[in-house]
Write an enzyme that holds these catalytic residues in place. Sequence first.
Site, PDB file in Angstrom:
ATOM      1  N   ASP A 151       0.647  -1.437  -0.309  1.00 17.82           N
ATOM      2  CA  ASP A 151      -0.512   0.069  -0.215  1.00 17.82           C
ATOM      3  C   ASP A 151       0.694   0.447  -0.247  1.00 17.82           C
ATOM      4  OD1 ASP A 151      -1.985  -1.773   2.699  1.00 17.82           O
ATOM      5  OD2 ASP A 151      -2.156  -2.070   0.673  1.00 17.82           O
ATOM      6  N   GLU A 157     -10.196   0.204  -3.853  1.00 18.75           N
ATOM      7  CA  GLU A 157     -10.089   0.697  -2.626  1.00 18.75           C
ATOM      8  C   GLU A 157      -8.926   1.549  -3.675  1.00 18.75           C
ATOM      9  OE1 GLU A 157      -9.774  -2.983  -0.516  1.00 18.75           O
ATOM     10  OE2 GLU A 157      -7.929  -3.267  -2.104  1.00 18.75           O
TER      11      GLU A 157
HETATM   12  C1  6LW Z   1      -6.104  -2.131   1.810  1.00 24.49           C
HETATM   13  C2  6LW Z   1      -6.458  -2.141   0.871  1.00 24.49           C
HETATM   14  C3  6LW Z   1      -5.855  -3.191   0.247  1.00 24.49           C
HETATM   15  O1  6LW Z   1      -6.636  -1.274   2.923  1.00 24.49           O
HETATM   16  O2  6LW Z   1      -5.328  -4.063   1.309  1.00 24.49           O
HETATM   17  O3  6LW Z   1      -4.206  -4.024  -1.679  1.00 24.49           O
HETATM   18  C4  6LW Z   1      -5.703  -3.259   2.352  1.00 24.49           C
HETATM   19  N1  6LW Z   1      -5.544  -2.789  -0.764  1.00 24.49           N
HETATM   20  O4  6LW Z   1      -6.459  -0.488  -0.088  1.00 24.49           O
HETATM   21  C5  6LW Z   1      -4.818  -3.934   3.437  1.00 24.49           C
HETATM   22  O5  6LW Z   1      -3.492  -3.333   2.873  1.00 24.49           O
END
Ligand code: 6LW
Length: 503
Positions: A22, A178
Amino acid sequence: MSSAPERDTTFNNPVIPGFHPDPSVCRAGEDYYLACSSFEYFPGIPVFHSRDLVHWTQIGNALDRPSQLRLPPGTPASGGLYAPTLRHHDGRFWLIVTNVSGDGNVLFTATDPAGPWSDPVRLPGVHGIDPDLAWDEDGTCWCTVAGVSQVRIDPYTGETLGEPQRLWSGTPGAKAPEAPHLYRIGEYWYLLIAEGGTERCHGVSIARGRTPNGPFEPCPDNPILTHRGTEHPIQNTGHGDLVQGPDGSWWMVFLGVRPRGGTPGWHVLGRETFLAPVNWTDRWPVVGEVSPVMAAPPWPLEEPAARPVRDDFDLSELAHYWISPRSRPAEHCTTKERAGWLSLRARGGSLDDPEVTLVGRRQQHHSCRTRALVDPAEGRGGLAVRFDEEHHYEIETADGEVRVLARIGPLRSVVASRPVAAGPVVLRIDTAVTREVTEARQGPDTVSLGVEDAKGTFDVLAALDGRYLSTEVAGGFTGRVIGPYAVAGTVHVDWVDHEEVPD
Ligand code: 6LW
């Protein structure tokens, strides 16, 4: 006349190997800073510095005191601190992150990204993970979260100003929109997101609009980055953040994994930080090819910082790369009790427990060697490879004996043991990547645990399949962490070596 130094023509991806997921990057003048998730580990949110986007040096951990980060014993593995966003605005650095096991969304500021960072400003009205910060021309601050929705905030007080609104939820049918990041680039506001989930279907998509609140038009070529359904050696690519290089070109940092072994492939180092060039066509970003060895960017690369193999614990503070599960009370982990030694005082927990006394560093290479000179005179402890409380291998010493223990899910075993001379002993763990896959079910690596005699001969007590210390088996969002621990009394550690062993 001495010739100009040879310029690097390539760089290696990942640019930050090991469990550094991230990534969020920002530029301040000629300096770049990057922060990653850290989940149940303390201190939290590693912060890196670079001048060339390729070579990164850890300069601190943003959350390094209990007033910033409380991870109670009930914090599950892969709980705690999820994805941060790091920005430079109005002469200061801003870091926003979600503690999913604590206060939810919290915001920190600093004048120096190496720290100290402020105590948290809580954002009780911001609901969702992966918070992003963006300011529009009149200074309004927009906080955008996974889903994807947005709310206006006062970043100084944490107050939400108005109701959240949904922006864009990515490609129809794709799950988990996300990791939003909002940028003003030219005449557009761009909304970059991850979608497909952080596993093999992960990808990066983008949309653009005329205002920071949209409406947003999806890029016709979404996803602009994915390796889903390919044989590419770098998988799960997603969770990107855009940044301009020193020459005004655009680049993206993002997470990826490097599975090894037969099918389905196991990644043991967690999700790592990668870098790729970005070009623009019709005012849409086009991400360049990603590979383990990339063409160097068109500016001189800095000399990489020296990375000593040995940590002698000669300093009063631990190096930034040492982390511990949930907390690291000074009375249980100190270099002030015995000069030049790290003293680990057990808290009564074992590696099966949430609050074990362990100081580890992220495994950053598939084949590596870790050695530690451990004095168990006052206790029991050793050297461990930890994935989480249910998945770890360790070589432990006490009372004139060394033994290898393995925890794999519900199974716990003393795999081997033998007597050892009293006094300090060199414990060693080697990981050796599977170089050639000769049959489908072959694991990703072999983890050898043993002791080293005075001549440096490695006496292996056990060589174990590394697949059981991988995300595909253990689950979650982290990666292997290797380091010394204590489960009874006090164990003193003179030094720890950690080095890559060429594949
Ligand atoms: C993070 C989300 C994700 O909050 O996994 O790969 C979660 N993306 O964006 C934890 O890393």
